[in-house]
Write a protein that holds these residues in place. Structure first.
Motif, PDB file in Angstrom:
ATOM      1  N   TYR A 266      -6.915   5.215  -0.224  1.00 49.20           N
ATOM      2  CA  TYR A 266      -6.518   4.642   1.059  1.00 49.20           C
ATOM      3  C   TYR A 266      -5.143   5.178   1.451  1.00 49.20           C
ATOM      4  CZ  TYR A 266     -10.261   1.164   0.932  1.00 49.20           C
ATOM      5  OH  TYR A 266     -11.483   0.543   0.915  1.00 49.20           O
ATOM      6  N   ALA A 267      -5.053   5.794   2.631  1.00 48.45           N
ATOM      7  CA  ALA A 267      -3.767   6.230   3.167  1.00 48.45           C
ATOM      8  C   ALA A 267      -3.157   5.093   3.982  1.00 48.45           C
ATOM      9  CB  ALA A 267      -3.949   7.460   4.050  1.00 48.45           C
ATOM     10  N   HIS A 268      -1.859   4.864   3.788  1.00 49.66           N
ATOM     11  CA  HIS A 268      -1.162   3.762   4.455  1.00 49.66           C
ATOM     12  C   HIS A 268      -0.346   4.285   5.637  1.00 49.66           C
ATOM     13  CE1 HIS A 268      -2.518   1.538   1.127  1.00 49.66           C
ATOM     14  NE2 HIS A 268      -1.448   0.818   0.851  1.00 49.66           N
ATOM     15  N   ASP A 269      -0.431   3.590   6.746  1.00 52.78           N
ATOM     16  CA  ASP A 269       0.460   3.849   7.879  1.00 52.78           C
ATOM     17  C   ASP A 269       1.620   2.871   7.753  1.00 52.78           C
ATOM     18  OD1 ASP A 269       1.776   4.155  10.281  1.00 52.78           O
ATOM     19  OD2 ASP A 269      -0.050   4.235  11.497  1.00 52.78           O
ATOM     20  N   LEU A 270       2.602   3.240   6.941  1.00 53.03           N
ATOM     21  CA  LEU A 270       3.693   2.319   6.645  1.00 53.03           C
ATOM     22  C   LEU A 270       4.621   2.120   7.831  1.00 53.03           C
ATOM     23  CD1 LEU A 270       4.623   3.237   2.966  1.00 53.03           C
ATOM     24  CD2 LEU A 270       3.211   1.357   3.809  1.00 53.03           C
ATOM     25  N   ASP A 271       4.740   3.117   8.699  1.00 50.23           N
ATOM     26  CA  ASP A 271       5.571   2.929   9.895  1.00 50.23           C
ATOM     27  C   ASP A 271       4.999   1.807  10.760  1.00 50.23           C
ATOM     28  OD1 ASP A 271       7.336   4.916   9.167  1.00 50.23           O
ATOM     29  OD2 ASP A 271       6.284   6.483  10.299  1.00 50.23           O
TER      30      ASP A 271
ATOM     31  N   GLY B 257      -0.001   5.952  -0.143  1.00 48.49           N
ATOM     32  CA  GLY B 257      -1.107   5.011  -0.054  1.00 48.49           C
ATOM     33  C   GLY B 257      -1.445   4.418  -1.395  1.00 48.49           C
ATOM     34  N   LEU B 258      -2.727   4.137  -1.580  1.00 45.25           N
ATOM     35  CA  LEU B 258      -3.220   3.481  -2.786  1.00 45.25           C
ATOM     36  C   LEU B 258      -4.457   4.216  -3.281  1.00 45.25           C
ATOM     37  CD1 LEU B 258      -2.894   0.784  -4.554  1.00 45.25           C
ATOM     38  CD2 LEU B 258      -4.813  -0.059  -3.188  1.00 45.25           C
TER      39      LEU B 258
END
Length: 306
Positions: A178-183, A248-249
């Motif tokens: 899973y890719a994270h959109d941390l912004d 991500g995770l």
């Protein structure tokens, strides 16, 4: 029978996940490389007894059918989902899970496997992962809170029982990045983040049912049997990331029953029939996914020698 060493213990601080397709590598060539990996692992365990070195080798259903003449009941390939969000499937032949208290040990074991075969396999992923702070995801929330903690409970959750015969103490594996959109995530205030997850951020206390939204992450991923008992899986997920924004995770779970994963994913991606999807998917994106089988140590040895 004995479960492969990474499955039942609590996660180490560092891990590498290697996902490959054989491409030009023969099955005999694969077995040789896996033997090199395991031999190096055993040597490093002797040399570095405090390094918490553990491994698991799992096979996709297509390759397993070529390695062994029997298949554990319930083993199949993951099915893609096209619901409120899309969940892709990227089938692979082998998933190697390497864990240690030291990242250099993880690297050494990766090298032991990949040495000399780089041009013969397709590496779908080699993900370097780490324990983040006090066991948190990059969202800042503690990950794996629902995991069973005691060895017997972890075994009951993850391992096939004696009724599985030669497959006893093996485990089905689900892996998905899973890719994270941390912004985007960081633009939410803490109370809004807590409603997305369904837990408090600092203490990881589950929100009361009258406060927790129906589309909160834990509301969508916790499933129960007909008697209302929670059906658990054993998570070994760890974060990854760099300064360029690739973060991500790597989600990985071991289970004795793949239908538990099926149900969780249908509820997450909005195709379980109630029209609700996991709100966390507005901030994380599934990039791949597949099912595998990790045989017991004894069956793995039989497969490699066969």
């Amino acid at each position: 029978m004995t479960a492969q060493s990474v499955i039942l213990p609590l996660p180490s601080n560092h891990a590498r996940f290697i996902v490959i397709r054989l491409k030009d590598l023969s099955i005999d060539g694969l077995k040789k490389q896996l033997e090199a990996l395991l031999s190096t692992r055993d040597r490093l365990i002797t040399q570095h007894p405090d390094a918490q070195i553990k491994t698991s080798i799992a096979f996709g259903p297509e390759l397993w059918s070529k390695l062994y003449d029997q298949t554990p009941t319930g083993f199949k390939q993951l099915a893609p989902i096209h619901g409120s969000f899309t969940m892709p499937v990227v089938p692979a032949d082998v998933l190697i899970h390497i864990a240690s208290a030291r990242t250099d040990i993880c690297f050494a074991l990766s090298q032991a496997f990949s040495d000399g075969i780089q041009d013969q396999v397709e590496v779908l992923d080699e993900r370097v992962c780490f324990r983040y702070l006090d066991g948190r995801d990059l969202t800042g929330f503690i990950d794996g809170t629902e995991n069973p903690q005691f060895p017997d409970d972890r075994g009951e959750t993850a391992l096939l029982g004696e009724e599985a015969g030669i497959f006893a103490d093996g485990s089905f594996v689900f892996a998905q990045r899973y890719a994270h959109d941390l912004d985007k995530w960081k633009r939410l205030k803490v109370d809004a983040q807590e409603h997305v997850i369904g837990r408090t951020k600092l203490e990881s206390i589950e929100l009361d049912n009258d406060i927790k939204p129906e589309n909160a992450h834990i509301a969508r991923t916790v499933i129960e049997d007909d008697e209302g008992e929670e059906l658990e899986i054993l998570r070994h997920s760890l974060p990854y990331g760099d300064g360029k924004g690739d973060q991500g995770l790597f989600f990985i779970a071991y289970t004795k029953d793949l239908t538990r994963i099926d149900r969780m994913l249908l509820r997450m991606f909005g195709t379980s029939g109630d029209g609700i999807h996991d709100r966390l998917l507005h901030f994380v994106t599934a990039l791949d996914g597949a099912y595998y089988f990790a045989p017991s140590e004894e069956l793995l040895e039989e497969v490699l020698e066969g």
